[in-house]
Design a protein around this motif. Structure first.
Motif, PDB file in Angstrom:
ATOM      1  N   LYS A  87      -6.806   0.880   6.786  1.00 40.16           N
ATOM      2  CA  LYS A  87      -7.211  -0.041   7.851  1.00 40.16           C
ATOM      3  C   LYS A  87      -7.397  -1.461   7.312  1.00 40.16           C
ATOM      4  CE  LYS A  87      -9.660   3.086  11.015  1.00 40.16           C
ATOM      5  NZ  LYS A  87     -10.979   3.394  11.607  1.00 40.16           N
ATOM      6  N   LYS A  88      -8.037  -1.555   6.155  1.00 41.58           N
ATOM      7  CA  LYS A  88      -8.313  -2.867   5.569  1.00 41.58           C
ATOM      8  C   LYS A  88      -7.017  -3.582   5.198  1.00 41.58           C
ATOM      9  CE  LYS A  88     -10.976  -5.045   1.849  1.00 41.58           C
ATOM     10  NZ  LYS A  88     -11.882  -4.804   0.686  1.00 41.58           N
ATOM     11  N   TYR A  89      -6.075  -2.847   4.593  1.00 41.56           N
ATOM     12  CA  TYR A  89      -4.806  -3.466   4.194  1.00 41.56           C
ATOM     13  C   TYR A  89      -3.991  -3.871   5.419  1.00 41.56           C
ATOM     14  CZ  TYR A  89      -0.257  -4.227   2.100  1.00 41.56           C
ATOM     15  OH  TYR A  89       0.927  -4.796   1.718  1.00 41.56           O
ATOM     16  N   HIS A 144       0.853  -1.187   0.000  1.00 45.71           N
ATOM     17  CA  HIS A 144       0.000   0.000   0.000  1.00 45.71           C
ATOM     18  C   HIS A 144       0.893   1.244   0.000  1.00 45.71           C
ATOM     19  CE1 HIS A 144      -2.937   2.996   1.201  1.00 45.71           C
ATOM     20  NE2 HIS A 144      -3.908   2.120   1.009  1.00 45.71           N
ATOM     21  N   GLU A 175      -7.480  14.608   7.562  1.00 45.65           N
ATOM     22  CA  GLU A 175      -7.717  13.198   7.873  1.00 45.65           C
ATOM     23  C   GLU A 175      -6.403  12.477   8.172  1.00 45.65           C
ATOM     24  OE1 GLU A 175     -10.063   9.325   5.976  1.00 45.65           O
ATOM     25  OE2 GLU A 175      -9.519  11.025   4.711  1.00 45.65           O
ATOM     26  N   LYS A 233      -5.074  -4.668   8.368  1.00 44.46           N
ATOM     27  CA  LYS A 233      -5.716  -5.847   8.962  1.00 44.46           C
ATOM     28  C   LYS A 233      -5.322  -7.108   8.203  1.00 44.46           C
ATOM     29  CE  LYS A 233     -10.256  -7.645  10.316  1.00 44.46           C
ATOM     30  NZ  LYS A 233     -11.727  -7.391  10.308  1.00 44.46           N
ATOM     31  N   GLU A 280      -6.509   6.423   9.671  1.00 42.69           N
ATOM     32  CA  GLU A 280      -7.960   6.343   9.847  1.00 42.69           C
ATOM     33  C   GLU A 280      -8.687   6.075   8.538  1.00 42.69           C
ATOM     34  OE1 GLU A 280      -9.523   6.348  12.720  1.00 42.69           O
ATOM     35  OE2 GLU A 280      -7.604   6.531  13.778  1.00 42.69           O
ATOM     36  N   LYS A 281      -7.961   6.071   7.428  1.00 45.16           N
ATOM     37  CA  LYS A 281      -8.599   5.801   6.141  1.00 45.16           C
ATOM     38  C   LYS A 281      -9.022   4.342   6.055  1.00 45.16           C
ATOM     39  CE  LYS A 281      -6.307   9.385   3.377  1.00 45.16           C
ATOM     40  NZ  LYS A 281      -5.491   9.662   2.170  1.00 45.16           N
ATOM     41  N   ASP A 282     -10.165   4.094   5.453  1.00 42.51           N
ATOM     42  CA  ASP A 282     -10.730   2.740   5.393  1.00 42.51           C
ATOM     43  C   ASP A 282      -9.830   1.778   4.625  1.00 42.51           C
ATOM     44  OD1 ASP A 282     -12.941   3.505   6.848  1.00 42.51           O
ATOM     45  OD2 ASP A 282     -14.162   3.959   5.080  1.00 42.51           O
ATOM     46  N   ASP A 283      -9.259   2.228   3.494  1.00 42.68           N
ATOM     47  CA  ASP A 283      -8.420   1.327   2.693  1.00 42.68           C
ATOM     48  C   ASP A 283      -7.125   0.975   3.427  1.00 42.68           C
ATOM     49  OD1 ASP A 283      -7.725   4.017   2.399  1.00 42.68           O
ATOM     50  OD2 ASP A 283      -6.591   3.607   0.565  1.00 42.68           O
TER      51      ASP A 283
END
Length: 484
Positions: free
Chosen positions: A263-265, A173, A254, A267, A258-261
């Motif tokens: 956080k997802k990566y 990422h 921001e 995790k 805290e960005k969703d992408d």
């Protein structure tokens, strides 16, 4: 007054325009500075702070006799970088403000300024502590009995057959990878609204008043005048920036984490890998296969992987007592024996983990049993203070020997800075550093205990019978003939 208004207009214009304020103020004469300082006092704003500062400086500084009592401190939350622009140190050290503090507290001025910073990114990125805390026996069996994906990874470390790397190319990422290049101790810059910054500072001042009132047996109302004027100065400073060209600093941005992408990566990575720091390079991230991480941990603890039972070894022994029961017994003992009160945040035991030693060939493990908070922490702090006092006394004893015979028996330093200060005036042509691989692990513990007891017996005397530590402030400790 017309002269004053003209000077203020010139000064304010310089502040907002070319920022040559200090050069201009330095050119004013003492009588002019005195008039500016007295006439601008009612404003209690930026101009007054600068005028009073230069007027005091022109008189050769404060003529007050400094107290030999320890200085008190005030702590502010460093919520964002804008805090730097407020120059809080110059505010709390302003002589007109210091005089408004309670008389007994003025003996402990000027106040030291400390900042409490936001958490570094490592607390969000690292997962070894959370993983080990939640680890159950069934989870251990599942991970160790399942194949990992290390064989197909480009970051496979052949000697171990698993992924163990500190290469940030491991992270695919781009935004997260760019953030990690700043290191484990990096804090993501955040922006706050003007109201949030003001409320944070005001809360810190209220907390300071509450703490010092309790410590010095003062009434909180005695700080009222000091508090009101401090609030007014800080409020004026924030308003100045709100109404100037710097108002963009209050725009909330921001946080990358805290960005969703992101956080997802993150995790996804944490699902198969342990993220920790590298030994001897603690500002760098390491990525370790979870299966390999657990294999090394089980090997260190003496865990039988054939039937998943705890056998132990010469260093570790299995224990059937639960963590809650052990913590409860420790807390009760500390309360009964040392009058140390129960603290909820310390009701836990340290956990063992390891960091990879990438400077070794092949890579090795640095095992650590520790935690920021644990059941024995309050006692650890007190014991540490006692040892500091013993060391300082032993240093004086060794200095006396050195003065008499020229032999130095004291080889302990507080930090590398102290070492650099010692050698900076020496002609050093060749400097080499050595490390002991098994120095401390080979020391006989009974002999170590005996040596420590001899040093303690040497220091304690008819005059130094007790070590006294303040209950209100455990940073205050000293030798005494009697108990308090």
């Amino acid at each position: 007054k017309q002269w004053y208004q003209r000077r203020v207009a010139i000064t304010a214009g310089i502040v907002i325009g070319n920022n040559y304020i200090f050069e201009t103020m330095s050119s004013y004469k003492k009588p002019e500075l005195k008039i500016l300082s007295s006439l601008s006092q009612q404003n209690a704003g930026l101009i007054y702070n600068i005028c009073s500062s230069f007027y005091t400086k022109s008189l050769g500084g404060s003529q007050e006799v400094k107290s030999d009592k320890p200085r008190e401190h005030i702590t502010f939350s460093f919520t964002c970088k804008f805090i730097d622009k407020l120059k809080l140190r110059s505010v709390i050290m302003d002589s007109s403000l210091v005089k408004l503090l309670p008389a007994s507290l003025q003996d402990h001025t000027p106040l030291k300024l400390y900042y409490k910073y936001n958490d570094p990114i490592s607390l969000t990125i690292f997962n070894y502590s959370t993983f080990l805390k939640k680890l159950e026996l069934n989870d251990l069996k599942t991970i160790l009995n399942s194949p990992c994906n290390c064989a197909s990874s480009g970051f496979l470390y052949a000697p171990h057959g698993h992924v163990v790397t500190g290469d940030l190319d491991f992270i695919k990422h781009p935004e997260l990878k760019s953030l990690l290049t700043y290191g484990c101790k990096y804090r993501v810059p955040v922006s706050c609204t003007a109201d949030d910054i003001k409320h944070s500072i005001f809360n810190d001042i209220e907390q300071f008043i509450k703490n010092k009132s309790k410590k010095h047996s003062l009434k909180e109302i005695s700080f009222q005048e000091w508090k009101n004027k401090t609030f007014k100065i800080i409020e004026n400073k924030i308003k100045y920036f709100e109404n100037s060209d710097f108002k963009d600093v209050f725009k909330v941005k921001e946080n990358i984490l805290e960005k969703d992408d992101v956080k997802k990566y993150l995790k996804h990575v944490k699902k198969d890998y342990i993220i920790c720091c590298i030994d001897k390079a603690s500002n760098n991230f390491a990525f370790v296969c979870k299966k390999f991480y657990l294999l090394m941990l089980c090997k260190e603890l003496g865990f039988d992987l054939t039937n998943f039972s705890s056998i132990g070894n010469t260093t570790y022994k299995p224990c059937d007592i639960s963590e809650d029961s052990t913590v409860r017994d420790i807390s009760e003992y500390l309360c009964t024996r040392f009058d140390i009160k129960f603290q909820e945040e310390n009701q836990r035991l340290p956990r063992i983990f390891w960091n990879p030693k990438l400077h070794k060939t092949p890579y090795k493990c640095r095992f650590i049993a520790g935690a920021r908070r644990c059941a024995t922490k309050p006692l650890n702090v007190l014991v540490n203070n006692c040892l500091k006092l013993l060391r300082d006394s032993f240093k004086k004893y060794c200095n006396a020997i050195y003065n008499n015979c020229g032999i130095n028996f004291f080889w302990s330093i507080d930090s590398s800075t102290q070492f650099l200060n010692i050698i900076k005036d020496l002609d050093v042509y060749n400097l080499q550093v050595y490390d002991f691989t098994t120095l401390y692990t080979n020391l006989d513990l009974l002999e170590v205990e005996l040596m420590i007891n001899e040093v303690i017996d040497l220091i304690f005397s008819e005059r130094n019978q007790y070590i006294c530590i303040s209950k209100k402030d455990n940073s205050i400790y000293f030798f005494s003939k009697k108990q308090y």
